[in-house]
Design an enzyme around this catalytic site. Structure first.
Site, PDB file in Angstrom:
ATOM      1  N   LYS A 154     -44.628 -15.198  93.006  1.00  0.00           N
ATOM      2  CA  LYS A 154     -45.243 -15.790  91.683  1.00  0.00           C
ATOM      3  C   LYS A 154     -46.802 -15.667  92.112  1.00  0.00           C
ATOM      4  O   LYS A 154     -47.177 -16.309  92.959  1.00  0.00           O
ATOM      5  CB  LYS A 154     -45.005 -17.020  91.413  1.00  0.00           C
ATOM      6  CG  LYS A 154     -43.489 -17.406  90.739  1.00  0.00           C
ATOM      7  CD  LYS A 154     -43.193 -18.377  89.843  1.00  0.00           C
ATOM      8  CE  LYS A 154     -41.971 -18.393  89.366  1.00  0.00           C
ATOM      9  NZ  LYS A 154     -41.680 -17.441  88.488  1.00  0.00           N
ATOM     10  N   ARG A 180     -47.961 -41.930  65.717  1.00  0.00           N
ATOM     11  CA  ARG A 180     -47.954 -40.523  65.445  1.00  0.00           C
ATOM     12  C   ARG A 180     -46.650 -39.701  64.969  1.00  0.00           C
ATOM     13  O   ARG A 180     -46.866 -38.676  64.699  1.00  0.00           O
ATOM     14  CB  ARG A 180     -48.766 -39.678  66.868  1.00  0.00           C
ATOM     15  CG  ARG A 180     -50.161 -40.251  67.151  1.00  0.00           C
ATOM     16  CD  ARG A 180     -50.825 -39.609  68.109  1.00  0.00           C
ATOM     17  NE  ARG A 180     -52.017 -40.045  68.741  1.00  0.00           N
ATOM     18  CZ  ARG A 180     -52.696 -39.850  69.690  1.00  0.00           C
ATOM     19  NH1 ARG A 180     -52.498 -38.576  70.088  1.00  0.00           N
ATOM     20  NH2 ARG A 180     -53.631 -40.573  70.136  1.00  0.00           N
ATOM     21  N   HIS A 224     -45.688 -49.056  62.155  1.00  0.00           N
ATOM     22  CA  HIS A 224     -45.205 -48.041  63.058  1.00  0.00           C
ATOM     23  C   HIS A 224     -43.972 -48.436  63.855  1.00  0.00           C
ATOM     24  O   HIS A 224     -43.519 -47.487  64.877  1.00  0.00           O
ATOM     25  CB  HIS A 224     -46.270 -47.459  63.840  1.00  0.00           C
ATOM     26  CG  HIS A 224     -47.553 -47.254  63.224  1.00  0.00           C
ATOM     27  ND1 HIS A 224     -47.697 -46.390  62.056  1.00  0.00           N
ATOM     28  CD2 HIS A 224     -48.664 -47.769  63.491  1.00  0.00           C
ATOM     29  CE1 HIS A 224     -48.908 -46.175  61.713  1.00  0.00           C
ATOM     30  NE2 HIS A 224     -49.680 -47.119  62.637  1.00  0.00           N
ATOM     31  N   ARG A 249     -55.902 -26.696  79.388  1.00  0.00           N
ATOM     32  CA  ARG A 249     -55.881 -27.791  79.834  1.00  0.00           C
ATOM     33  C   ARG A 249     -57.070 -28.286  80.941  1.00  0.00           C
ATOM     34  O   ARG A 249     -57.346 -27.121  81.741  1.00  0.00           O
ATOM     35  CB  ARG A 249     -54.433 -28.261  80.277  1.00  0.00           C
ATOM     36  CG  ARG A 249     -53.513 -28.126  79.672  1.00  0.00           C
ATOM     37  CD  ARG A 249     -52.252 -28.786  80.076  1.00  0.00           C
ATOM     38  NE  ARG A 249     -50.892 -28.434  79.417  1.00  0.00           N
ATOM     39  CZ  ARG A 249     -49.651 -28.975  79.621  1.00  0.00           C
ATOM     40  NH1 ARG A 249     -49.681 -29.610  80.808  1.00  0.00           N
ATOM     41  NH2 ARG A 249     -48.944 -28.770  78.945  1.00  0.00           N
ATOM     42  N   PRO A 265     -47.000 -39.543  77.254  1.00  0.00           N
ATOM     43  CA  PRO A 265     -46.426 -39.939  78.484  1.00  0.00           C
ATOM     44  C   PRO A 265     -46.028 -38.844  79.646  1.00  0.00           C
ATOM     45  O   PRO A 265     -45.303 -38.028  78.881  1.00  0.00           O
ATOM     46  CB  PRO A 265     -45.310 -40.920  77.985  1.00  0.00           C
ATOM     47  CG  PRO A 265     -45.841 -41.077  76.649  1.00  0.00           C
ATOM     48  CD  PRO A 265     -46.491 -39.857  76.119  1.00  0.00           C
ATOM     49  N   GLU A 266     -46.210 -39.044  80.761  1.00  0.00           N
ATOM     50  CA  GLU A 266     -45.481 -38.217  81.425  1.00  0.00           C
ATOM     51  C   GLU A 266     -44.502 -38.826  82.401  1.00  0.00           C
ATOM     52  O   GLU A 266     -44.146 -40.007  81.923  1.00  0.00           O
ATOM     53  CB  GLU A 266     -46.684 -37.698  82.630  1.00  0.00           C
ATOM     54  CG  GLU A 266     -47.891 -36.960  82.053  1.00  0.00           C
ATOM     55  CD  GLU A 266     -48.818 -36.394  83.045  1.00  0.00           C
ATOM     56  OE1 GLU A 266     -48.418 -36.311  84.034  1.00  0.00           O
ATOM     57  OE2 GLU A 266     -50.091 -35.776  82.572  1.00  0.00           O
TER      58      GLU A 266
END
EC number: 3.2.2.23
Length: 292
Positions: free
Chosen positions: A165, A122, A103, A282, A2-3
């Site tokens: 950067k 999980r 769960h 990613r 989840p973001e």
């Protein structure tokens, strides 16, 4: 995982049920999740009233009336569901699991008779308790960057954070010490809407004077726009995410680039197609023709 929009969606679903309520009991069904539960976890929470439910990055923060904060993280597959007091309801296969589903690891029973159930197949989520006065210095929070949902994120903030950067723009946006809570999905989507390549140097968004470029201002606005749209849609349900009422989020139906490799670019007038590359382990999805 989840973001930020998924965590904010959960927070908004829990807030009207939890805030102002008192915890009657806590049923802790295993000694640990990702980490061990705090000592005497049920006893420390029983009888406490929940004063507020906030969020910092991807963490949920429940302020308690004794000055402590219950810290909750969903991990990879964690979810909360709300079970209101009253007769049990028959739910469709796409709805919330029944009581005492597999769960279900923690059950908070409120004095109203309602239950808040934490389910995590999980077991990468976790819960901790910390003093509110010590939260800013807590190891989980002391290095977090600016919040991207709200007024804290601006072109000026990005210019300050990215000055000098040489790392890629995508890597900088995923650096939680710079911007807290952004994840792969929403960074890909925001960069496409802003017309910026994930490969662009982050420092290019800062002028020599230290002021933000037009690209920095556009990106800050776009990040906020994407996050707000995702929250309004209940987040993105790709694998495990559900809202607190068991419903799936639907922002995944609005993806322009994420997981859409080889599809035509949706930008009006662009004849490119979505590419997939790997950055920092990613997947990045973008259009090389209109993202520069």
């Amino acid at each position: 995982m989840p973001e930020l929009p998924e965590v904010e969606t959960v927070r908004r679903g829990l807030e009207p049920v939890m805030v102002g309520a008192r915890i009657l009991s806590v049923d802790q069904r295993r000694p640990d999740l990702r980490f061990p539960f705090p000592d005497r976890f049920p006893e420390r929470l029983a009888g406490r009233r929940i004063l507020a439910l906030g969020r910092r990055a991807k963490y949920l923060l429940a302020d308690l009336d004794d000055g402590d904060v219950l810290i909750m993280h969903l991990g990879m597959s964690g979810s909360f569901r709300v079970e209101q007091a009253g007769p049990a309801k028959t739910l469709s296969p796409r709805g919330a699991p029944p009581k005492n589903a597999a769960h279900d690891h923690v059950v908070f029973t409120l004095t109203s008779g309602g239950r808040i159930v934490y389910n995590d197949p999980r077991r990468f989520g976790f819960m901790q308790i910390a003093a509110r006065a010590d939260l800013a210095a807590h190891p989980l929070f002391r290095s977090l960057g600016v919040e991207p949902l709200g007024n804290e994120l601006s072109g000026a903030a990005l210019a300050r954070l990215f000055a000098g950067k040489t790392t890629s723009l995508k890597a900088a946006l995923l650096d939680q010490s710079l911007v807290a809570g952004l994840g792969n999905i929403y960074v890909c989507e925001a960069l496409h809407r802003a017309g910026l390549s994930p490969l662009r140097q982050a420092g290019s968004l800062t002028k020599k004077s230290g002021r933000p470029t037009e690209r920095a201002n556009r990106l800050a606005d776009t990040i906020r726009e994407v996050l707000e749209e995702a929250v309004a849609a209940g987040g993105s349900s790709l694998r495990d995410h559900r809202q607190t009422n068991g419903a799936l989020g639907y922002f995944q139906h609005n993806f322009r680039v994420y997981d859409r490799a080889l599809h035509p670019c949706p930008t009006p007038g662009c004849k490119g197609e979505i590419s997939r590359i790997t950055q920092g382990g990613r997947s990045s999805f973008f259009c090389s023709m209109c993202q520069k």
